[in-house]
Design a protein around this motif. Structure first.
Motif: not given
Length: 258
Positions: A134-142
């Motif tokens: 799969c083509s995975v995009t991850t958005m993470v916040g800290f």
């Protein structure tokens, strides 16, 4: 029925000031430890009567290896963080229902959204989706750079978009800032785990979209198997009608009331 298994603590690692990773070894292969499921771990000294729910961050079922990531928030998790290698731990699981990835195939575009201790199940999920092609995009916040962990896993699985409240890493802002700029046209599925505010932002952002959006909910749990009714949530128009530990922790964003 989930069973209690004995695990040996083979490594305890501090990831940030208050986030730790346990690497554990079972005596036999593991079965059913899927992304999104969790375990209930007993604090070894016996002073804490209730097991602590922890998300599965990584697993090698054939080798009996399990990794758990947790934040120290009270006496129980502080006692877990003080454990050293060689300790034997009693773990109930795996529990709950995992993320629905069965229909995803190679080339599908998938979005992961997470923050804080909502990241461990997404770390495991990102590895599985990357293996599927799969083509995975991850958005993470800290909040700030010193709280960052796990991002190398997401970067290895696909595209990583990072935000911090103070701008010390990535863009200045939060996950909502990243979501606002996301083009969902070709996205097949969305998965999210993190604080309630993050889950609400994901739910609202994709309310008019047709692709499946799954939210992993966090809760204090007494038993982990639906007996104590301590983690109820409202789903499908009902009022406190499903257990996060049993019917969840994964719910459709279109049905769960946050």
């Amino acid at each position: 029925m989930p069973s209690v298994k004995k695990f040996l603590l083979v490594k305890q690692q501090r990831l940030t000031n208050d986030v730790f990773q346990m690497d554990l070894q079972a005596a036999a292969p593991l079965v059913g430890y899927l992304p999104g499921r969790f375990v209930m771990i007993a604090v070894p000294n016996g002073l804490q009567q209730l097991r602590r729910p922890l998300a599965i961050a990584a697993v090698d079922e054939a080798a009996g290896k399990l990794s758990l990531i947790y934040r120290v928030v009270g006496q129980g998790t502080a006692q877990l963080a003080a454990l050293t290698t060689g300790e034997q731990l009693s773990i109930l699981g795996a529990l709950g229902n995992g993320f629905a990835t069965q229909k995803l195939v190679s080339g599908d575009q998938v979005l992961l959204v997470g923050g804080g201790t909502g990241l461990p199940p997404l770390m495991y999920l990102a590895r599985v989706l990357a293996q599927k092609g799969c083509s995975v995009t991850t958005m993470v916040g800290f909040r700030t750079q010193t709280q960052i962990f796990g991002t190398q896993v997401f970067a290895a699985a696909g595209k990583l978009q990072l935000a911090t409240d103070d701008g010390s890493a990535g863009i200045q802002g939060n996950v909502g800032t990243l979501l606002a700029a996301f083009n969902a046209t070709d996205c097949q599925q969305v998965f999210a785990c993190g604080p309630l505010g993050l889950l609400k932002a994901v739910q609202q952002r994709f309310a008019k979209q047709t692709m499946p959006v799954e939210l992993s909910l966090e809760s204090r749990m007494g038993c982990g198997m639906g007996a104590c009714a301590g983690c109820m949530v409202s789903v499908g128009g009902g009022t406190l009608n499903q257990h996060i530990c049993q019917e969840g922790p994964i719910f459709s964003a279109a049905e769960v009331q946050l």
